[in-house]
Design an enzyme around this catalytic site. Sequence first.
Site, PDB file in Angstrom:
ATOM      1  N   GLU A 102      41.487  63.499  19.801  1.00 37.81           N
ATOM      2  CA  GLU A 102      42.300  64.687  19.220  1.00 37.81           C
ATOM      3  C   GLU A 102      41.632  65.653  18.295  1.00 37.81           C
ATOM      4  OE1 GLU A 102      44.918  63.294  15.940  1.00 37.81           O
ATOM      5  OE2 GLU A 102      43.636  61.717  15.298  1.00 37.81           O
ATOM      6  N   LYS A 130      50.623  68.424  11.421  1.00 40.38           N
ATOM      7  CA  LYS A 130      50.210  67.196  10.453  1.00 40.38           C
ATOM      8  C   LYS A 130      51.533  66.301  10.511  1.00 40.38           C
ATOM      9  CE  LYS A 130      47.983  64.920   7.693  1.00 40.38           C
ATOM     10  NZ  LYS A 130      46.978  63.684   8.257  1.00 40.38           N
TER      11      LYS A 130
HETATM   12  C1  F6R Z   1      46.414  61.167  14.294  1.00 37.95           C
HETATM   13  C2  F6R Z   1      47.715  61.179  13.268  1.00 37.95           C
HETATM   14  C3  F6R Z   1      48.896  60.810  14.169  1.00 37.95           C
HETATM   15  C4  F6R Z   1      49.918  60.502  13.187  1.00 37.95           C
HETATM   16  C5  F6R Z   1      51.492  60.168  13.491  1.00 37.95           C
HETATM   17  C6  F6R Z   1      52.477  59.512  12.789  1.00 37.95           C
HETATM   18  O1  F6R Z   1      45.480  61.403  13.503  1.00 37.95           O
HETATM   19  O2  F6R Z   1      47.592  61.765  12.345  1.00 37.95           O
HETATM   20  O3  F6R Z   1      48.752  60.049  15.130  1.00 37.95           O
HETATM   21  O4  F6R Z   1      49.528  58.950  12.756  1.00 37.95           O
HETATM   22  O5  F6R Z   1      52.111  61.425  14.079  1.00 37.95           O
HETATM   23  O6  F6R Z   1      52.546  60.013  11.574  1.00 37.95           O
HETATM   24  P1  F6R Z   1      53.077  59.614  10.220  1.00 37.95           P
HETATM   25  O7  F6R Z   1      51.992  58.403   9.834  1.00 37.95           O
HETATM   26  O8  F6R Z   1      53.056  60.876   9.149  1.00 37.95           O
HETATM   27  O9  F6R Z   1      54.252  59.044  10.358  1.00 37.95           O
END
Ligand code: F6R
Length: 612
Positions: free
Chosen positions: A492, A607
């Site tokens: 990524e 994010k």
């Molecule tokens: C990778 C990353 C994503 C998140 C995923 C879930 O570095 O940040 O793979 O882990 O989009 O996001 P959350 O934890 O906010 O549900």
Amino acid sequence: MCGIIGYIGKEKKPLQFIVKGLESLEYRGYDSAGAACIDPKGNLFIKKVKGRVKLLEDLIKKTPQKTNLGIAHTRWATHGEPTVINAHPHVNADNDIAVVHNGIIENHFTLKNELIKKGYSFVSQTDTEVIPHLIEEELKHSLTYQEAFNNAVKKLEGSFSLVVIFKNDPKKRIYAAKMDSPLVVGILKEGFYIASDISSMVQHTKNVIYLKEKQIFISDGISVNIYDLDGNEVHVKPEKITWNVEKAEKKGFETFMLKEIHEQPEILKKIARMRLKNKKIIFEELSLSKAYLKRVKRIYLTACGTAYHACFLGKYYIEEFTGIPAEVILSSEFRYTRPKLGKDKLVICISQSGETADTLASIREAKKYGSKVLSLCNVVGSTIARESEGVIYTHAGIEIGVASTKAYTSQVMTIFLLALYLSEIRGEDKDLNKNLIFKEIRAVGDKISQVFDNVKEIKKGAKKYFSYQGAFYLGRHFNYPTALEGALKNKEISYMHAEGYAAGEMKHGPIALIDNNFLVFCIATKGQVYEKMISNIQEVHARKGLIISLATQGDEKVKRISDTVIYMPYIVEELSPIINIIAFQLMAYYIAQNKGCDIDKPRNLAKSVTVE
Ligand code: F6R
């Protein structure tokens, strides 16, 4: 993690002045904001908003001008949802003491109960609100405001910093304390600034004093006095800083991701301090009853991306420490796999943002079929936290870098503790060596720091290998999810094609790709699967793949069959994924840096993914 500011001096519009500074602390959190000063009539003037600092700026356009001091706060919720009531500053009932606070008051439950018994009432869900009441109580038994402030600070446990103003203080001073959370004093031409870090003051001054642990700051606007907790004055020399605003926000690191990687020792120490008390595991916010948790017959863990990898470890931990079968399901597949949901099936979902659409959809599906949902979230009051029957917060603080780092390790530690907690309440912990496990949990923070000491090797490796097209990440058992997460980090942020595999799967197809142009990252730290990993490394070695291994300090065997070895400090194998992933986060970081990538904002990513 919140941002706090205090100011005392001759600025014409002190409140506007500090709220402007608050904007540069928004990287520490921005779910609500507030500010307070003493107005010309001598009353406390307070304004708070839910949302970003900009809203607060609009609200305080017409504020009292002839005032010499003020405090302000931007919040990242830890106790209580992001609402106006929970926003800082917090005050006592008589509205004459105002407090802004960053960090966690770990004994706030005990203090709150004692204060309630003495007749104090509380309006917010925050831990902060105990502070103004406690100071008021101390004022009844103290000779001076300084003494009352000191005595109150001594009674607070945890890592925190706070700034306080008093309506009735005859000396019209500002008071602050630093207990393990950052606090810096800025020396201005006509006054003083005190804030969580220098980003809010670099445009005004380069002369600062970094407060040390357990120091009290008091200023009347003309001079600054610093004391220890016993009231002895400490003499400190101001320092000159050379940082610009952008660098200051990132605490001197070149990116948010690197800053967040380096925050992990402190976060993991904080989690250990919060969750381990007197040989017991504490989840005080968990509202699912022990009786229900004892009855649970099966657990489904669900999440996306990095959080999904934390779920994988959750499955291993739950099955290792309890008799409950556990299954991991990607949230985007949850509804298609038709898990056997129902009353005695618990669904655990993990999410940093608490807003991920697929994860949210799984929660709704689980609830529709009668299962209870327990979520592990970083963002307090997020949709997932609100829609779950039980929530445990992971306390990583705001994460800005798109690639998740500190959120992941805090998730892994929290699900590890949850598995131990389940085994404890279900009476399945008889064979566990709790003393050793607790000791190791407490040691994780320092062991992460030891990985940083080895960064030279990692940088060297990144420089050597960054131009390769493809990589495998291989691990077994507890470090199979580390392989998946290591590969995800690399692809990524550096866009290198990287895949994580359970090392035993290599022979079933992927090994066909191995030649002397292919990178293979292998996790061979000490544990039950060590010898099996050595065999897998040998298979790659025989096909001339370029091997970069993680091995336990002093291991010569791995060295002989690897092109590069990164040595890791020893830790019990259950916790090794938290240490090992740090090396992969750094490796991905420096590979991306060598390739000139925009690390904090990788292409095509966001994010928070709020669409399915
Ligand atoms: C990778 C990353 C994503 C998140 C995923 C879930 O570095 O940040 O793979 O882990 O989009 O996001 P959350 O934890 O906010 O549900």
